[in-house]
Each structure stands twice: as C-alpha cells, then as structure tokens.
Design a protein around this motif. Structure first.
Motif, PDB file in Angstrom:
ATOM      1  N   CYS A 166      39.580  -2.038  -2.595  1.00 58.24           N
ATOM      2  CA  CYS A 166      38.748  -0.915  -2.165  1.00 58.24           C
ATOM      3  C   CYS A 166      37.321  -1.044  -2.717  1.00 58.24           C
ATOM      4  O   CYS A 166      37.124  -1.188  -3.924  1.00 58.24           O
ATOM      5  N   CYS A 169      36.735   2.205  -5.182  1.00 60.42           N
ATOM      6  CA  CYS A 169      37.442   2.426  -6.456  1.00 60.42           C
ATOM      7  C   CYS A 169      38.122   1.178  -7.007  1.00 60.42           C
ATOM      8  O   CYS A 169      38.623   1.197  -8.123  1.00 60.42           O
ATOM      9  N   CYS A 187      40.407   2.342   0.403  1.00 52.19           N
ATOM     10  CA  CYS A 187      41.789   2.824   0.328  1.00 52.19           C
ATOM     11  C   CYS A 187      41.887   4.237   0.897  1.00 52.19           C
ATOM     12  O   CYS A 187      40.875   4.873   1.207  1.00 52.19           O
ATOM     13  N   CYS A 190      39.781   6.965  -0.608  1.00 52.28           N
ATOM     14  CA  CYS A 190      38.315   6.818  -0.504  1.00 52.28           C
ATOM     15  C   CYS A 190      37.864   6.688   0.944  1.00 52.28           C
ATOM     16  O   CYS A 190      36.755   6.215   1.207  1.00 52.28           O
TER      17      CYS A 190
HETATM   18 ZN    ZN Z   1      39.534   3.584  -3.138  1.00 50.41          ZN
END
Ligand code: ZN
Length: 247
Positions: A166, A169, A187, A190
């Motif tokens: 991701c 994050c 992800c 997010c």
């Molecule tokens: Zn993420």
C-alpha cells in the motif's frame, strides 16, 4: 557546449521548415532530447535521402552552434524499421511511443535506459523479434507491449508506481485499489480517492515491469484498462504529464 559531436538518435518528430529544411526532435542516449535542423533535406537529391523521418534510428554528426537547434552534418541509418512502416497498427503504436517520450522526457538529459527501451520497442514493432522473424510485428502492436512500454518508460523517468505494498500505509495484504495521488496500489483501509484495481490488473503491472518487453504479459480488456488508468494517473499526479490513450 558548441562544436561538432557524434551521437546515435531516434527521430521522434520531423517537421517541414522553410522551403527545403526539416526540424527534427531527436532522442539520444547521451544527451536525451535534442532539437536539430537539417538544411536542404527536402531537396530531391539531398544527401540525407529519406532518413530523417520518424522512427529512424540513426548514427549522426551534429553541430551545436550558439542557437538552440543543432545542425545535422551527417546521418547514417542504423535501423529504418521498414516492416513497422508497412503496418498501420505498428505505425500507430510507434507514434504513441514517441509521443510519450516527447512528453515525459523533455529535458536535455542523458537517459540510456529510456533510449534503449524506445529502440527495443521500435524493433519489436518492426517484427525483428517475432518467432518467425518475418511479420510486421503484429504480435507487438497489442495493448500488453504498449502498456509495458509505458510502465518501463515511467520507471526510466523516475515515476514508477508503488506496486509491492500500500502506497499510503505500507500494508502488503488486502490491496484493493490504485491511487494516482498516492502513487501506487492502496489497501482497503486507504482506498479513499482510489479506483478499483483487480488482482489481474495488479499482476499485469508487476509482471510487465519485471519481464523483458518482448515477453510482456497478456490480460483481459478490463485489466488492461485499469492498468492503463493506473499508469496515466500516476504520471498526471507526479510528472504532470498527460499521455494519449494507449490504443
Ligand atoms: Zn493502506
């Protein structure tokens, strides 16, 4: 640096100028983008012949004066790509590739990786690497190689998207979408502001970056469209460049 210099180059664009001249946009391995004028090149008995057309790969001697444009002193053909010129699909793909180089690599800066990639793609479109070694490169005119070229060009220009985890994050699992603003896959936690990226499209992007251009992966039409959007939005956000549609 004024004076004469030798370089290899691919003709990206060739524009008629004045009564008998041409202005060329060239891409070279050692100096990146170059502008040059070929005086008298449109006269019937010009020593340049028909070599100063788009997609020619040339060995050149140029002279850099005080102006912005270098002057073409000599040009010898390394590859004319005659098969490519005989195929409408290959010509279209080659034109889009040169246009992408023009938009994405506008600086006079050496980028041998980008140069080699362009030469490789033109050779593929010319059918030089087809198993039979005969065709007009029809196998290479599809979206798979076209998008693989774009992605590798983005990498060579320093704008490759984050594909491993991701981009917001760092989580490696649960990849659901792609965000041009974040510069890569994102992800489920997010995914705000992202668009859906199917596992197939994600896999295509990873494999297209990892494999040689001649071995570009295939995918469904939907996965190709998602992959194209991922590359386009990454370049719009981070390189501030908008590319033409890939096909
Ligand atoms: Zn993420």
């Amino acid at each position: 640096m004024p004076g004469a210099f030798k370089t290899e180059a691919v003709v990206l664009r060739s524009i008629r100028y004045g009564e008998a001249d041409r202005i060329l946009h060239l891409y070279s391995p050692s100096r990146g983008r170059l502008g040059a004028i070929a005086k008298g090149s449109r006269r019937p008995r010009s020593r340049f012949g028909g070599r100063l057309e788009p997609f020619f790969r040339l060995d050149m001697v140029l002279h850099q004066g005080r102006g912005e444009l270098a002057t073409v002193t000599s040009a010898h053909t390394i590859a004319a790509h005659a098969n490519l010129r005989a195929s409408g699909a290959a010509l279209g793909a080659a034109a889009r590739a040169c246009d992408a180089v023009l938009r994405l690599l506008d600086a006079e800066q050496a980028n041998p990786a980008a140069y080699n990639l362009l030469c490789r793609y033109l050779a593929l479109l010319d059918g030089q690497e087809s198993p039979a070694g005969d065709g007009a490169g029809d196998g290479a005119t599809g979206l798979g190689p076209a998008l693989a070229f774009r992605l590798k060009l983005a990498l060579a220009a320093g704008f490759a998207p984050e594909l491993g985890s991701c981009a917001r994050c760092g989580e490696a699992d649960g990849i659901r979408g792609f965000s041009g603003a974040a510069g890569g896959v994102v992800c489920g936690a997010c995914e705000r502001g992202s668009f859906e990226l199917s596992p197939e499209a994600h896999r295509f992007l990873v494999e297209a970056l990892g494999r040689p251009l001649a071995d570009a992966p295939g995918a469904s039409e939907l996965a190709f469209r998602q992959a194209e959007r991922a590359i386009s939005e990454t370049l719009e956000h981070h390189a501030h460049v908008r590319l033409r549609a890939a096909a």
